[in-house]
Enzyme design. Structure first.
Site, PDB file in Angstrom:
ATOM      1  N   GLY A  47       3.485  -5.116   4.295  1.00  0.00           N
ATOM      2  CA  GLY A  47       4.683  -5.110   5.513  1.00  0.00           C
ATOM      3  C   GLY A  47       4.092  -5.000   6.888  1.00  0.00           C
ATOM      4  O   GLY A  47       2.777  -4.880   6.932  1.00  0.00           O
ATOM      5  N   GLN A  52       3.338  -2.998  15.716  1.00  0.00           N
ATOM      6  CA  GLN A  52       2.125  -2.818  15.416  1.00  0.00           C
ATOM      7  C   GLN A  52       1.103  -3.809  15.962  1.00  0.00           C
ATOM      8  O   GLN A  52       0.024  -3.792  15.936  1.00  0.00           O
ATOM      9  CB  GLN A  52       1.552  -3.004  13.673  1.00  0.00           C
ATOM     10  CG  GLN A  52       2.537  -1.895  13.148  1.00  0.00           C
ATOM     11  CD  GLN A  52       2.433  -1.759  11.606  1.00  0.00           C
ATOM     12  OE1 GLN A  52       3.320  -2.323  11.036  1.00  0.00           O
ATOM     13  NE2 GLN A  52       1.267  -1.301  11.069  1.00  0.00           N
ATOM     14  N   LEU A  94      -1.393  -0.338   8.034  1.00  0.00           N
ATOM     15  CA  LEU A  94      -2.494  -1.093   8.341  1.00  0.00           C
ATOM     16  C   LEU A  94      -2.943  -0.512   9.833  1.00  0.00           C
ATOM     17  O   LEU A  94      -4.252  -1.070  10.194  1.00  0.00           O
ATOM     18  CB  LEU A  94      -1.912  -2.560   8.630  1.00  0.00           C
ATOM     19  CG  LEU A  94      -1.559  -3.185   7.470  1.00  0.00           C
ATOM     20  CD1 LEU A  94      -1.053  -4.684   7.670  1.00  0.00           C
ATOM     21  CD2 LEU A  94      -2.695  -3.315   6.413  1.00  0.00           C
ATOM     22  N   HIS A 135       9.671   2.753   6.197  1.00  0.00           N
ATOM     23  CA  HIS A 135       8.299   2.651   7.111  1.00  0.00           C
ATOM     24  C   HIS A 135       8.236   1.663   8.081  1.00  0.00           C
ATOM     25  O   HIS A 135       7.955   2.381   9.172  1.00  0.00           O
ATOM     26  CB  HIS A 135       6.999   2.524   5.821  1.00  0.00           C
ATOM     27  CG  HIS A 135       5.920   2.515   6.603  1.00  0.00           C
ATOM     28  ND1 HIS A 135       4.654   3.307   6.136  1.00  0.00           N
ATOM     29  CD2 HIS A 135       5.230   1.761   7.449  1.00  0.00           C
ATOM     30  CE1 HIS A 135       3.420   3.299   6.958  1.00  0.00           C
ATOM     31  NE2 HIS A 135       3.831   2.101   7.541  1.00  0.00           N
ATOM     32  N   GLU A 136       8.681   0.741   7.884  1.00  0.00           N
ATOM     33  CA  GLU A 136       8.519  -0.574   8.989  1.00  0.00           C
ATOM     34  C   GLU A 136       9.375  -0.091  10.124  1.00  0.00           C
ATOM     35  O   GLU A 136       9.230  -0.261  11.445  1.00  0.00           O
ATOM     36  CB  GLU A 136       8.809  -1.940   8.571  1.00  0.00           C
ATOM     37  CG  GLU A 136       7.599  -2.368   7.397  1.00  0.00           C
ATOM     38  CD  GLU A 136       6.198  -2.169   7.810  1.00  0.00           C
ATOM     39  OE1 GLU A 136       6.043  -1.876   9.124  1.00  0.00           O
ATOM     40  OE2 GLU A 136       5.515  -1.925   6.924  1.00  0.00           O
ATOM     41  N   HIS A 139       8.355   2.315  12.514  1.00  0.00           N
ATOM     42  CA  HIS A 139       7.500   1.708  13.507  1.00  0.00           C
ATOM     43  C   HIS A 139       8.307   1.273  14.502  1.00  0.00           C
ATOM     44  O   HIS A 139       7.896   1.386  15.923  1.00  0.00           O
ATOM     45  CB  HIS A 139       6.835   0.504  12.789  1.00  0.00           C
ATOM     46  CG  HIS A 139       5.373   0.963  12.167  1.00  0.00           C
ATOM     47  ND1 HIS A 139       4.451   1.691  12.700  1.00  0.00           N
ATOM     48  CD2 HIS A 139       4.968   0.662  10.984  1.00  0.00           C
ATOM     49  CE1 HIS A 139       3.346   1.767  11.915  1.00  0.00           C
ATOM     50  NE2 HIS A 139       3.662   1.093  10.816  1.00  0.00           N
TER      51      HIS A 139
HETATM   52  O1  K1U Z   1       1.069  -0.959   8.204  1.00  0.00           O
HETATM   53  C1  K1U Z   1       1.985  -1.441   7.766  1.00  0.00           C
HETATM   54  O2  K1U Z   1       3.240  -0.840   8.089  1.00  0.00           O
HETATM   55  C2  K1U Z   1       2.117  -1.821   6.374  1.00  0.00           C
HETATM   56  C3  K1U Z   1       2.013  -0.967   5.457  1.00  0.00           C
HETATM   57  C4  K1U Z   1       3.283  -0.984   4.387  1.00  0.00           C
HETATM   58  C5  K1U Z   1       3.299   0.164   3.480  1.00  0.00           C
HETATM   59  C6  K1U Z   1       2.723   0.234   2.305  1.00  0.00           C
HETATM   60  C7  K1U Z   1       2.735   1.394   1.181  1.00  0.00           C
HETATM   61  C8  K1U Z   1       3.673   2.148   1.633  1.00  0.00           C
HETATM   62  C9  K1U Z   1       4.521   2.162   2.717  1.00  0.00           C
HETATM   63  C10 K1U Z   1       4.384   1.131   3.640  1.00  0.00           C
HETATM   64  C11 K1U Z   1       0.878  -1.648   4.232  1.00  0.00           C
HETATM   65  O3  K1U Z   1       0.909  -2.770   3.760  1.00  0.00           O
HETATM   66  S1  K1U Z   1      -0.443  -0.591   3.873  1.00  0.00           S
HETATM   67  C12 K1U Z   1      -1.409  -1.435   2.669  1.00  0.00           C
HETATM   68  C13 K1U Z   1      -1.000  -1.584   1.356  1.00  0.00           C
HETATM   69  O4  K1U Z   1      -0.114  -0.792   0.974  1.00  0.00           O
HETATM   70  C14 K1U Z   1      -1.241  -2.590   0.286  1.00  0.00           C
HETATM   71  C15 K1U Z   1      -2.358  -3.314   0.678  1.00  0.00           C
HETATM   72  C16 K1U Z   1      -2.793  -4.459  -0.315  1.00  0.00           C
HETATM   73  C17 K1U Z   1      -1.993  -4.747  -1.311  1.00  0.00           C
HETATM   74  C18 K1U Z   1      -0.878  -3.602  -1.598  1.00  0.00           C
HETATM   75  C19 K1U Z   1      -0.567  -2.854  -0.831  1.00  0.00           C
HETATM   76 ZN    ZN Z   2       2.549   1.227   8.994  1.00  0.00          ZN
END
Ligand code: K1U
Ligand code: ZN
Length: 180
Positions: A47, A52, A94, A135-136, A139
């Site tokens: 996401g 961000q 991220l 979560h998004e 943000h």
């Molecule tokens: O930064 C963000 O908002 C994105 C975040 C979304 C998220 C993931 C897990 C739980 C809540 C919110 C991410 O994508 S973090 C990276 C991640 O989870 C991931 C990376 C590669 C493959 C699968 C997952």
């Molecule tokens: Zn995030």
């Protein structure tokens, strides 16, 4: 393909509140959505919120599939229902690289939003999609998931990321002085 710079916690711009999108179907909005999707897949993540990438408008992209063929674009999203039932999920972000920690949220939500053409849709989500939507949407309100953690954990995370940032800045300065 254009990759956007992802702001890192504790950058104060992550705490700005996003404004609603007022013009749909524009080249600018399509470009933003495409660049956000490219940036999310490249990171990689599941996401990304416009906040961000330092764009303070209510735009989110999410794809929780392994095959990367399930992109959902949410513009001006609103949660219309959340379950009483909660779940704890180990969240990542991220903007907070390398940190994962448990956050409790409603396990199911209904969300109403527009797509990039302005067409309204509503969907009900559970599992990772429900976690990711919430979560998004945080943000877009200027909230980062570490704000659900204890002040002790949050301060440790802040110190770790600031130290890493100083290291990255030092490396960049050394690289550029070596080129001179
Ligand atoms: O930064 C963000 O908002 C994105 C975040 C979304 C998220 C993931 C897990 C739980 C809540 C919110 C991410 O994508 S973090 C990276 C991640 O989870 C991931 C990376 C590669 C493959 C699968 C997952
Ligand atoms: Zn995030």
């Amino acid at each position: 393909m254009a990759l956007l710079n992802i702001l890192r916690y504790p950058d104060p711009r992550l705490h700005k509140v996003a404004k609603p999108v007022t013009e749909f179907g524009t080249e600018r909005l399509r470009r933003l959505v495409a660049d956000m999707a490219d940036t999310m897949y490249d990171a990689p993540g599941v996401g990304l919120a416009a906040t961000q990438v330092d764009v303070h408008e209510r735009v989110i992209v999410i794809d929780v599939t392994d095959s990367h063929d399930g992109l959902i674009v949410f513009i001006n999203p609103e949660i219309t229902w959340a379950s009483e039932e909660k779940q704890v999920y180990d969240e990542g972000c991220l903007s907070v690289p390398g940190i994962y920690d448990g956050v409790e949220r409603p396990s199911r939500v209904k969300v109403r939003a527009h797509d990039a053409d302005g067409k309204e849709f509503e969907l009900e989500a559970d599992g990772l999609l429900a976690v990711c939507i919430q979560h998004e949407m945080d943000h877009l309100m200027g909230k980062v998931f570490v704000e659900y953690l204890s002040p002790l954990k949050r301060n440790r995370i802040k110190a770790k990321l600031l130290k890493e940032e100083r290291g990255l800045e030092r490396e960049a300065a050394q690289r550029s002085s070596g080129r001179r």
